[in-house]
Enzyme design. Structure first.
Site, short mmCIF file in Angstrom:
data_model
loop_
_atom_site.label_atom_id
_atom_site.label_comp_id
_atom_site.label_asym_id
_atom_site.label_seq_id
_atom_site.Cartn_x
_atom_site.Cartn_y
_atom_site.Cartn_z
N HIS A 28 9.68 7.04 7.31
CA HIS A 28 10.43 6.98 5.81
C HIS A 28 11.86 7.43 5.89
CE1 HIS A 28 6.47 6.86 3.65
NE2 HIS A 28 6.12 7.04 4.52
N CYS B 206 4.98 9.49 -0.60
CA CYS B 206 3.25 9.81 -0.44
C CYS B 206 3.07 10.67 -1.41
CB CYS B 206 3.23 10.38 1.03
SG CYS B 206 1.56 11.05 1.17
N HIS C 92 6.62 4.67 12.25
CA HIS C 92 6.48 4.48 10.78
C HIS C 92 7.43 5.56 10.31
CE1 HIS C 92 3.71 4.25 6.99
NE2 HIS C 92 4.31 5.30 6.96
N ASN D 55 9.37 4.24 2.46
CA ASN D 55 9.37 3.71 3.78
C ASN D 55 10.61 3.20 4.07
OD1 ASN D 55 6.28 3.05 2.85
ND2 ASN D 55 6.46 3.64 5.08
N ARG E 261 0.98 -1.26 0.00
CA ARG E 261 -0.07 0.09 -0.01
C ARG E 261 0.74 1.21 -0.02
NH1 ARG E 261 -0.46 5.01 2.38
NH2 ARG E 261 -0.14 3.96 4.19
N ASP E 262 1.50 1.42 1.07
CA ASP E 262 2.27 2.87 1.13
C ASP E 262 3.36 2.80 0.16
OD1 ASP E 262 2.81 5.24 2.01
OD2 ASP E 262 3.71 4.49 4.09
P1 HMG Z 1 -12.89 14.84 -1.72
O1 HMG Z 1 -12.92 15.31 -2.77
O2 HMG Z 1 -12.95 16.02 -0.63
O3 HMG Z 1 -14.19 13.84 -1.15
O4 HMG Z 1 -11.92 13.60 -1.13
P2 HMG Z 1 -15.72 13.95 -1.87
O5 HMG Z 1 -16.54 13.17 -0.71
O6 HMG Z 1 -16.13 15.34 -2.12
O7 HMG Z 1 -15.76 12.90 -3.21
C1 HMG Z 1 -15.03 13.22 -4.26
C2 HMG Z 1 -14.98 12.22 -5.51
O8 HMG Z 1 -14.40 11.34 -4.80
C3 HMG Z 1 -16.28 11.68 -5.69
O9 HMG Z 1 -16.40 11.12 -6.90
C4 HMG Z 1 -16.54 10.38 -4.61
O10 HMG Z 1 -17.33 9.21 -5.11
C5 HMG Z 1 -14.96 9.96 -4.74
P3 HMG Z 1 -16.97 11.93 -8.16
O11 HMG Z 1 -18.93 12.21 -7.65
O12 HMG Z 1 -16.28 13.28 -8.33
O13 HMG Z 1 -16.84 10.88 -9.50
N1 HMG Z 1 -14.75 9.41 -3.56
C6 HMG Z 1 -14.36 7.88 -3.38
N2 HMG Z 1 -13.99 7.09 -4.35
C7 HMG Z 1 -13.36 5.87 -3.94
N3 HMG Z 1 -13.06 5.73 -2.69
C8 HMG Z 1 -13.56 6.44 -1.53
C9 HMG Z 1 -14.14 7.79 -2.00
N4 HMG Z 1 -14.38 8.87 -1.24
C10 HMG Z 1 -14.97 9.76 -2.22
N5 HMG Z 1 -13.32 6.27 -0.26
C11 HMG Z 1 -10.93 11.92 -0.08
C12 HMG Z 1 -11.83 13.16 0.14
C13 HMG Z 1 -10.56 11.56 1.47
C14 HMG Z 1 -11.67 10.86 -0.38
C15 HMG Z 1 -9.66 12.20 -1.06
O14 HMG Z 1 -9.07 13.37 -0.31
C16 HMG Z 1 -8.86 11.16 -1.17
O15 HMG Z 1 -9.19 9.99 -1.64
N6 HMG Z 1 -7.23 11.22 -0.71
C17 HMG Z 1 -6.32 10.31 -0.78
C18 HMG Z 1 -5.62 10.40 0.27
C19 HMG Z 1 -4.48 9.29 0.29
O16 HMG Z 1 -4.79 8.27 -0.19
N7 HMG Z 1 -3.29 9.55 0.48
C20 HMG Z 1 -2.11 8.74 0.63
C21 HMG Z 1 -2.32 7.79 2.05
S1 HMG Z 1 -1.90 8.54 3.55
C22 HMG Z 1 -0.07 8.15 3.83
O17 HMG Z 1 0.25 7.60 2.63
C23 HMG Z 1 0.43 8.41 4.92
C24 HMG Z 1 0.50 7.24 5.81
O18 HMG Z 1 1.49 6.35 5.28
C25 HMG Z 1 1.55 7.61 7.02
C26 HMG Z 1 2.62 8.34 6.92
O19 HMG Z 1 3.57 7.93 6.14
O20 HMG Z 1 2.29 9.57 7.07
C27 HMG Z 1 -0.68 6.67 6.06
MG MG Z 2 3.67 6.51 4.95
#
Ligand code: HMG
Ligand code: MG
Length: 302
Positions: free
Chosen positions: A209, A240, A207, A249, A15-16
């Protein structure tokens, strides 16, 4: 304080690690990678992410991936779910552990999930409740606990505040994440201690990186604090999409090599992880980012 005698390694590569890859990786390759990692003995593999495919296209195959993997008894397969839409997809895919992901930095929260920290907690509330109602484990990731690509410094008070909020949502585990790999070892104790004041140490994870090459030093510092859960990524995959310049990571092979040298039990077969690293690196068409992985692979081939 003596170092722990045993730690849990959470493999987050599928995933990450893969979420930041520009070239599309097929579901078949992801499934094969996860199966190799399961066979290596991990008790927790972060396998998928039910987020918007517009935001993170690489994770669009999460349904297929979860349906295709072999479930090793005793392994927890986790997936990210930022909202109810994600949670419903994760439940349908029979994910074992739901990961909600917040940040200790307002600026990062906005960029990553398009809302403030306070709003994110309100969005997570029904997700957390439904996850619990369905008997799922719940993990809370706390990004930018050591620094933010947009706002720079992050205070220990900010870390403690969000740890408390994630705890109150019912998280079973909380990840203290150095999203952009800026931490140095002297920063580990104060940040971890601010989290420990709010949440049981045995359920806190580190966690890291490896952007600045500090991850192993930071892990050693976390061992000295008494942290027993570590996240890492096979072949050092990762980054990310919302943290420009953040590299992978810390590599799992490097962490396992460190733990082996320290006599700390992980239950994971290092050589099997080296093989998994070779497999995914060959699909990505580039050498592994793991120093130990590369050294051990060279030895195995000689
Ligand atoms: P948004 O645009 O504010 O949400 O996004 P919305 O509710 O207004 O929805 C907009 C569109 O997204 C809609 O589709 C929804 O259906 C769709 P449209 O009508 O435009 O066709 N949608 C979804 N589709 C599939 N699955 C869903 C979903 N939710 C909405 N769950 C949202 C808000 C959070 C969804 C968006 O900002 C998003 O997906 N962001 C991705 C963030 C992400 O994945 N970041 C990377 C992971 S975090 C990370 O890596 C850090 C970590 O490793 C720890 C670290 O290292 O720090 C964990
Ligand atoms: Mg991460």
């Amino acid at each position: 304080m003596a170092l722990p005698s045993k730690v849990k390694i959470v493999e987050v590569g599928p995933r990450d690690g893969l979420q930041n890859e520009k070239t599309a990786i097929s579901a078949e390759v992801k499934i094969a990678l996860i199966d190799l990692l399961s066979d290596a003995g991990f008790v927790n593999v972060e396998a998928a992410s039910f987020v918007s495919p517009k935001w993170v296209p690489q994770m669009a195959s999460s349904v297929e991936v979860m349906a295709g993997i072999r479930r090793r008894p005793g392994t927890i397969y986790s997936a990210l779910a930022p909202n109810m839409q994600g949670l419903e997809a994760a439940l349908a895919a029979n994910v074992d552990e739901i990961v909600i992901f917040g940040a200790a930095s307002e600026a990062f929260s906005q960029k990553n999930i398009n809302c403030s920290i306070a709003e994110s907690i309100e969005r997570f509330r029904p997700v957390a409740e439904a996850a619990k109602r369905h008997g799922k484990l719940l993990r809370g990731a706390l990004s930018c606990a050591f620094g933010c690509p947009y706002q720079g410094e992050v205070s220990t008070e900010a870390v403690a505040d969000v740890v408390r909020r994630l705890r109150d949502l019912g998280c079973d585990e909380i990840d203290i994440a150095d999203t952009i790999g800026v931490a140095t070892a002297n920063r580990v104790r104060p940040v971890m201690e601010s989290a420990i004041r709010e949440f049981p140490i045995e359920r806190l994870s580190a966690h890291f990186h490896d952007t600045y090459g500090q991850a192993l030093a930071n892990i050693y510092a976390s061992l000295e604090v008494g942290i027993t859960i570590y996240h890492s990524s096979v072949a050092g995959l990762g980054g990310c999409p919302y943290a420009k310049g953040a590299t992978g990571n810390v590599a799992t092979e490097d962490v396992l090599y460190l733990m082996q040298g320290l006599g700390i039990e992980t239950g994971v077969d290092l050589n099997a992880v080296v093989e998994a690293g070779r497999f995914i690196s060959s699909h990505l068409g580039r050498p592994s980012n793991s120093r130990a992985g590369a050294a051990l692979a060279a030895k195995l081939l000689s």
